[in-house]
Write a protein that holds these residues in place. Structure first.
Motif, PDB file in Angstrom:
ATOM      1  N   VAL A 145      -3.626   5.562  -7.003  1.00  0.00           N
ATOM      2  CA  VAL A 145      -4.679   4.877  -7.734  1.00  0.00           C
ATOM      3  C   VAL A 145      -4.417   3.398  -7.497  1.00  0.00           C
ATOM      4  O   VAL A 145      -4.558   2.646  -7.047  1.00  0.00           O
ATOM      5  N   THR A 146      -2.341   3.037  -7.696  1.00  0.00           N
ATOM      6  CA  THR A 146      -2.131   1.798  -7.231  1.00  0.00           C
ATOM      7  C   THR A 146      -2.391   1.461  -5.844  1.00  0.00           C
ATOM      8  O   THR A 146      -2.751   0.521  -5.204  1.00  0.00           O
ATOM      9  N   ASP A 147      -1.897   2.586  -5.137  1.00  0.00           N
ATOM     10  CA  ASP A 147      -2.093   2.189  -3.551  1.00  0.00           C
ATOM     11  C   ASP A 147      -4.017   2.133  -3.526  1.00  0.00           C
ATOM     12  O   ASP A 147      -4.377   1.570  -2.708  1.00  0.00           O
ATOM     13  N   GLN A 148      -4.693   3.195  -3.969  1.00  0.00           N
ATOM     14  CA  GLN A 148      -5.851   3.293  -3.891  1.00  0.00           C
ATOM     15  C   GLN A 148      -6.881   1.607  -4.453  1.00  0.00           C
ATOM     16  O   GLN A 148      -7.689   1.197  -2.742  1.00  0.00           O
ATOM     17  N   TYR A 149      -5.743   0.745  -5.055  1.00  0.00           N
ATOM     18  CA  TYR A 149      -6.666  -0.438  -5.568  1.00  0.00           C
ATOM     19  C   TYR A 149      -5.551  -1.522  -4.646  1.00  0.00           C
ATOM     20  O   TYR A 149      -5.813  -3.196  -5.186  1.00  0.00           O
ATOM     21  N   GLN A 150      -4.972  -1.479  -3.739  1.00  0.00           N
ATOM     22  CA  GLN A 150      -4.203  -2.065  -3.011  1.00  0.00           C
ATOM     23  C   GLN A 150      -3.315  -2.667  -3.888  1.00  0.00           C
ATOM     24  O   GLN A 150      -3.374  -4.469  -2.975  1.00  0.00           O
ATOM     25  N   VAL A 151      -2.453  -2.707  -4.370  1.00  0.00           N
ATOM     26  CA  VAL A 151      -1.923  -3.327  -5.065  1.00  0.00           C
ATOM     27  C   VAL A 151      -0.205  -4.094  -4.983  1.00  0.00           C
ATOM     28  O   VAL A 151       0.209  -2.981  -4.552  1.00  0.00           O
ATOM     29  N   VAL A 152      -0.847  -4.873  -4.704  1.00  0.00           N
ATOM     30  CA  VAL A 152       0.924  -5.504  -3.500  1.00  0.00           C
ATOM     31  C   VAL A 152       1.236  -6.487  -4.863  1.00  0.00           C
ATOM     32  O   VAL A 152       2.795  -6.710  -5.010  1.00  0.00           O
ATOM     33  N   ALA A 153       1.240  -6.919  -5.736  1.00  0.00           N
ATOM     34  CA  ALA A 153       1.880  -8.522  -6.656  1.00  0.00           C
ATOM     35  C   ALA A 153       2.062  -8.120  -8.045  1.00  0.00           C
ATOM     36  O   ALA A 153       0.539  -7.078  -9.085  1.00  0.00           O
ATOM     37  N   TYR A 154       2.132  -8.111  -9.382  1.00  0.00           N
ATOM     38  CA  TYR A 154       2.297  -7.710 -10.008  1.00  0.00           C
ATOM     39  C   TYR A 154       2.463  -8.537 -11.235  1.00  0.00           C
ATOM     40  O   TYR A 154       2.984  -8.989 -11.205  1.00  0.00           O
ATOM     41  N   PRO A 155       1.431  -8.811 -12.348  1.00  0.00           N
ATOM     42  CA  PRO A 155       0.557  -7.725 -12.324  1.00  0.00           C
ATOM     43  C   PRO A 155      -0.887  -7.934 -11.593  1.00  0.00           C
ATOM     44  O   PRO A 155      -0.672  -9.095 -11.112  1.00  0.00           O
ATOM     45  N   THR A 156      -1.532  -7.048 -10.888  1.00  0.00           N
ATOM     46  CA  THR A 156      -2.733  -7.065 -11.070  1.00  0.00           C
ATOM     47  C   THR A 156      -4.121  -7.040 -12.008  1.00  0.00           C
ATOM     48  O   THR A 156      -4.214  -6.324 -12.682  1.00  0.00           O
TER      49      THR A 156
END
Length: 190
Positions: A145-156
């Motif tokens: 899900v992290t990949d699906q939502y293209q999370v590259v900065a924390y938090p998003t």
């Protein structure tokens, strides 16, 4: 006798009119629901503002399934975080305060822990307990899900309106006032 017949005819007319009105309203309500579903289905799924957020199902710490679609009808702050992330630590008390004050206004915080980046689930438990978190959470054990939502900065954080449409996206920590403004914007964008 004639008065009885008139009374019976009037009564039958009222019953007939009531039945017609009831079924006419039921048909209108059904049509409205179909129109709403059709309208929502026409919104493309994606990660841009104006897209319907991709649905997913994860588990929480006690093994219960948490599905994003279960929160349809509410404004959702979909937050991706990790226990080792300093900005996440700063943001969490604001999330808890927002959830406590806005849960009765059809708002929810859904905190997705990026468990695949953690040293262990005990860190997740300790983190949530240390902040007294009461909002729903989910564990992204595989990172799908992290990949699906293209999370590259924390938090998003993605802000979704009641139809599941993305109204804003924040990379980095947000505070209580930003959450209130995002809620207001999403609630007015139904």
């Amino acid at each position: 006798m004639k008065k009885n017949w008139i009374a019976i005819l009037v009564l039958l007319g009222l019953i007939g009119w009531g039945a017609y009105d009831y079924f006419d309203k039921a048909d209108a309500k059904k049509q409205s629901a179909e129109d709403t579903a059709e309208e929502e289905a026409s919104i493309p799924i994606g990660l841009k503002v104006g897209n319907r957020a991709p649905d997913f199902t994860l588990q929480n710490l006690v093994g219960e399934e948490v599905q994003l679609a279960d929160f349809r009808g509410k404004t959702v702050l979909l937050n991706f975080w990790a226990s080792w992330c300093p900005p996440c630590r700063i943001e969490m008390p604001h999330m808890e305060k927002f959830y406590a004050e806005y849960a009765d206004k059809d708002a929810v915080v859904l905190a997705v822990n990026m468990t695949h980046l953690e040293d262990g689930q005990e860190n997740v438990v300790d983190f949530l307990e240390s902040f007294g978190s009461t909002f729903p959470h989910a564990l992204d054990v595989t990172g799908r899900v992290t990949d699906q939502y293209q999370v590259v900065a924390y938090p998003t954080t993605y802000v979704l309106n009641a139809k599941g449409v993305i109204t804003q996206r924040f990379q980095g920590a947000i505070d209580y006032n930003m959450m209130k403004e995002a809620y207001s914007r999403a609630a007015n964008n139904r």
